[in-house]
Write an enzyme that holds these catalytic residues in place. Structure first.
Site, PDB file in Angstrom:
ATOM      1  N   ARG A 181      34.641  30.600  55.597  1.00 28.24           N
ATOM      2  CA  ARG A 181      34.164  31.322  54.410  1.00 28.24           C
ATOM      3  C   ARG A 181      33.020  32.281  54.738  1.00 28.24           C
ATOM      4  O   ARG A 181      32.099  32.452  53.955  1.00 28.24           O
ATOM      5  CB  ARG A 181      33.743  30.338  53.313  1.00 28.24           C
ATOM      6  CG  ARG A 181      34.869  29.440  52.826  1.00 28.24           C
ATOM      7  CD  ARG A 181      36.013  30.236  52.212  1.00 28.24           C
ATOM      8  NE  ARG A 181      37.121  29.372  51.843  1.00 28.24           N
ATOM      9  CZ  ARG A 181      38.179  29.131  52.624  1.00 28.24           C
ATOM     10  NH1 ARG A 181      38.271  29.733  53.806  1.00 28.24           N
ATOM     11  NH2 ARG A 181      39.143  28.342  52.208  1.00 28.24           N
ATOM     12  N   SER A 230      36.330  28.233  43.190  1.00 23.59           N
ATOM     13  CA  SER A 230      35.597  27.135  43.827  1.00 23.59           C
ATOM     14  C   SER A 230      34.110  27.465  43.901  1.00 23.59           C
ATOM     15  O   SER A 230      33.725  28.516  44.409  1.00 23.59           O
ATOM     16  CB  SER A 230      36.142  26.882  45.230  1.00 23.59           C
ATOM     17  OG  SER A 230      37.476  26.436  45.177  1.00 23.59           O
ATOM     18  N   GLU A 300      29.736  28.770  47.282  1.00 29.10           N
ATOM     19  CA  GLU A 300      30.803  29.679  47.700  1.00 29.10           C
ATOM     20  C   GLU A 300      30.818  30.902  46.782  1.00 29.10           C
ATOM     21  O   GLU A 300      31.125  32.005  47.206  1.00 29.10           O
ATOM     22  CB  GLU A 300      32.155  28.969  47.669  1.00 29.10           C
ATOM     23  CG  GLU A 300      33.298  29.804  48.204  1.00 29.10           C
ATOM     24  CD  GLU A 300      34.558  28.995  48.452  1.00 29.10           C
ATOM     25  OE1 GLU A 300      35.650  29.516  48.148  1.00 29.10           O
ATOM     26  OE2 GLU A 300      34.463  27.857  48.944  1.00 29.10           O
TER      27      GLU A 300
END
Length: 316
Positions: A181, A230, A300
């Site tokens: 990520r 998320s 995130e």
């Protein structure tokens, strides 16, 4: 009540007199985010094409901050808005997908779901996972977006963008520095297009895989709510949602924000939440998870801008 920023659009036009894109002073950004919250952009620019973007950046005062937003699916814009220039890519110049053999070149405004569909229509396998990511190609490059066993790093060949000085830059896959990520590409680069490589496959099988991804996502995630995807990255060897659940945060509320009952790694704007409600709820979840498990969850969702009082929160 939202307070407008000073109008800097005349100064921007003075530095870049040949702009062809749309430049607005103090437009609300709430409708451009999936959470439907947030204050205004001091200046919002939608460039006509890559050359127009470069012209703006080359003539912009270096002291003026630049922020890029995409589809707004993984984003909280704080209630005070975003100082400086906010850039949002769109239109044909940044929204096309071109296929050549086993490669696809996509503008960074292309939704990830449309990239997956274009690959399937060309019988190119390996990109079906993009069907499960509710963002755009630009965001996928910046955060190595992934879902259902696939990540951007698996299929990217190169990326192209414009840096803060208005110079065109190209990045090989290696230069992107992908990790979980995250991309190590310079923060000042605004990505404009990307080249992906698939592998020959059976269209029916690829479309069946995309249908499976869609079904799994709809069954497990609150996709019909005002949400941002998320909320927290999975910690090494674990699942963020399990830690949130174990900390007793499923259904937790703050103002109009709530931790989803359906999937507790999702926050939702349940009833007129402010950006401060949503971000504050996320921070409370982080506190409780750390208290109960010792694990520090990391956001995130990207959080940008200033609070209603003009300050910048110091959350990590």
């Amino acid at each position: 009540m939202t307070v407008a920023f000073p109008d800097i659009t005349p100064a921007i036009r003075a530095g870049a007199p040949n702009l062809r894109g749309r430049l607005l002073a103090n437009p609300s950004l709430a409708d451009l985010t999936w959470f439907r919250v947030g204050g205004p952009a001091q200046a919002l620019f939608t460039p006509a094409d890559e050359e127009d973007l470069a012209h703006l950046l080359a003539g912009l005062d270096p002291e003026i901050p630049v922020t890029v937003i995409g589809l707004g699916s993984n984003l909280i814009v704080r209630d005070g808005g975003i100082p400086g220039v906010t850039i949002r890519l769109g239109g044909k110049a940044f929204g096309a997908v071109e296929i050549d053999g086993d490669t696809l070149r996509a503008g960074t405004a292309v939704p990830d779901m449309r990239l997956a569909k274009a690959a399937a229509e060309a019988s190119l396998d390996g990109l079906a996972f993009f069907r499960g990511i509710p963002g755009s190609v630009g965001g996928a490059l910046r955060m190595n977006a992934g879902a259902h066993g696939g990540e951007t790093t698996d299929v990217l060949v190169e990326a192209r963008g414009v840096d803060r000085r208005g110079a065109l830059r190209r990045f090989t896959h290696e230069a992107m520095g992908f990790t979980y990520r995250h991309s190590a590409a310079p923060e000042d680069v605004i990505f404009t297009s990307a080249l992906f490589r698939g592998r020959p496959g059976d269209r029916a099988a690829i479309e069946a895989e995309m249908a499976r991804v869609t079904e799994a996502r709809e069954a497990a995630q609150p996709i019909r709510e005002r949400t941002g995807g998320s909320t927290f990255k999975n910690p090494p060897g674990g699942k963020a949602w399990q830690l949130v659940d174990a900390a007793g945060c499923r259904g937790l509320t703050r103002g109009g924000a709530q931790v989803s009952e359906m999937h507790c790694n999702f926050l939702i704007n349940r009833d007129g939440a402010t950006a401060a409600d949503i971000e504050g709820l996320g921070e409370e979840v982080r506190r409780r998870v750390h208290e109960t498990s010792g694990v520090a969850l990391h956001w995130e969702i990207k959080r940008i801008g200033v609070s209603a009082d003009g300050s910048t929160p110091t959350f990590t």
